[in-house]
Design a protein around this motif. Structure first.
Motif, short mmCIF file in Angstrom:
data_model
loop_
_atom_site.label_atom_id
_atom_site.label_comp_id
_atom_site.label_asym_id
_atom_site.label_seq_id
_atom_site.Cartn_x
_atom_site.Cartn_y
_atom_site.Cartn_z
N PHE A 76 0.80 -1.22 0.00
CA PHE A 76 0.00 0.00 0.00
C PHE A 76 0.84 1.29 0.00
CE2 PHE A 76 -2.48 -2.89 3.05
CZ PHE A 76 -2.98 -3.66 2.02
N HIS A 77 1.83 1.40 0.90
CA HIS A 77 2.67 2.59 1.00
C HIS A 77 1.87 3.87 1.26
CE1 HIS A 77 6.08 0.22 0.23
NE2 HIS A 77 6.13 0.31 -1.08
N LEU A 78 0.85 3.76 2.10
CA LEU A 78 0.12 4.95 2.52
C LEU A 78 0.85 5.61 3.68
CD1 LEU A 78 -3.53 3.52 2.46
CD2 LEU A 78 -2.33 4.76 0.65
N ILE A 79 0.62 6.89 3.86
CA ILE A 79 1.24 7.63 4.96
C ILE A 79 0.27 7.62 6.14
CG2 ILE A 79 2.14 9.86 5.72
CD1 ILE A 79 2.96 10.37 2.82
N ASN A 80 0.66 6.96 7.22
CA ASN A 80 -0.26 6.72 8.34
C ASN A 80 -0.70 7.99 9.04
OD1 ASN A 80 -0.35 3.90 8.04
ND2 ASN A 80 1.55 3.65 9.18
N SER A 81 0.10 9.04 8.97
CA SER A 81 -0.24 10.29 9.66
C SER A 81 -1.20 11.17 8.86
CB SER A 81 1.03 11.08 9.99
OG SER A 81 1.73 11.40 8.78
N LEU A 82 -1.51 10.75 7.62
CA LEU A 82 -2.44 11.51 6.77
C LEU A 82 -3.75 10.74 6.61
CD1 LEU A 82 -0.10 12.69 3.85
CD2 LEU A 82 -0.71 13.93 5.94
N ASN A 83 -4.85 11.48 6.56
CA ASN A 83 -6.12 10.80 6.32
C ASN A 83 -6.24 10.38 4.85
OD1 ASN A 83 -7.15 13.02 4.80
ND2 ASN A 83 -8.02 13.97 6.63
N VAL A 84 -7.31 9.70 4.54
CA VAL A 84 -7.50 9.13 3.20
C VAL A 84 -7.43 10.21 2.13
CG1 VAL A 84 -9.25 8.10 1.70
CG2 VAL A 84 -8.74 7.07 3.93
#
Length: 222
Positions: A94-102
């Motif tokens: 996924f490589h999403l940034i956990n500190s940012l919302n969707v």
């Protein structure tokens, strides 16, 4: 005319002790609008190929031509701009940034294009609607299921309207039901004109694509 042309590329990784040939004299053509799967055992060069086509790495030898442009020899800044405007990426983890919302995660690629905040928001909401997550814009990755995280990752990959979507094991971390949902989204994107190149270990997923290209020990075998 091919949208992706890989011409006799070789990729060698060298250290002081060892030289590893990840890809050896590989050529292939992918036509606009195809949905192509790349298959082979672990370590055969599949992800290396995807990284080279995605301009995240450069070949040791050979050329990569995308949309008629020899992209593999571009200067770094020009290559980064070309990559951001032409290519979208979806990864297994996924490589999403956990500190940012969707919503903020999906907007990220547009920040590099100097798109206005209002336009970024509108476009991000539009693609989240397309992947069925318009009700999750304020949630964070830790609050989502694996399938939902992958849908966010797809939304982020397509927010800039890329001509080509590169997907590295996009269903690899998902159960069969969630994997089927992701494949359905990819098929919908392909039907709208997006060219998709997908690395997969799953023969069933590969059979859903236009054609399959197979690798073994850094060589293309079909």
């Amino acid at each position: 005319m091919s949208i992706i042309s890989v011409e006799q590329i070789t990729k060698i990784y060298r250290t002081k002790e060892v030289e590893t040939v990840a890809l050896d004299n590989v050529s292939l053509e992918i036509e606009k609008g195809e949905f192509v799967s790349i298959m082979g055992p672990s370590g055969c060069g599949k992800s290396t190929l995807l990284n080279l086509v995605g301009l995240l790495d450069v070949p040791s030898e050979g050329k990569i031509i995308i949309n008629g442009t020899e992209a593999s020899s571009m200067a770094d800044r020009k290559m980064a701009s070309f990559r951001n405007s032409t290519l979208g990426f979806v990864f297994q983890s996924f490589h999403l940034i956990n500190s940012l919302n969707v919503l903020d995660n999906v907007e990220l690629p547009l920040l590099y294009r100097k798109v206005s905040e209002r336009a970024r928001r509108e476009k991000a909401k539009e693609v989240l609607e397309k992947v069925g997550l318009s009700h999750r814009t304020k949630h964070y990755p830790s609050q989502l299921s694996g399938g939902q995280c992958q849908r966010v990752a797809i939304a982020r990959a397509i927010v800039g309207n890329p001509a080509i979507l590169l997907a590295d094991e996009p269903t690899g971390n998902l159960d069969s039901s969630m994997g089927a949902e992701i494949m359905s989204i990819l098929h919908n994107l392909n039907s709208e004109g997006t060219t998709i190149v997908m690395v997969t270990h799953d023969e069933r997923k590969a059979r859903e694509t236009t054609r399959t290209i197979r690798f073994f020990d850094g060589h293309r075998i079909n």
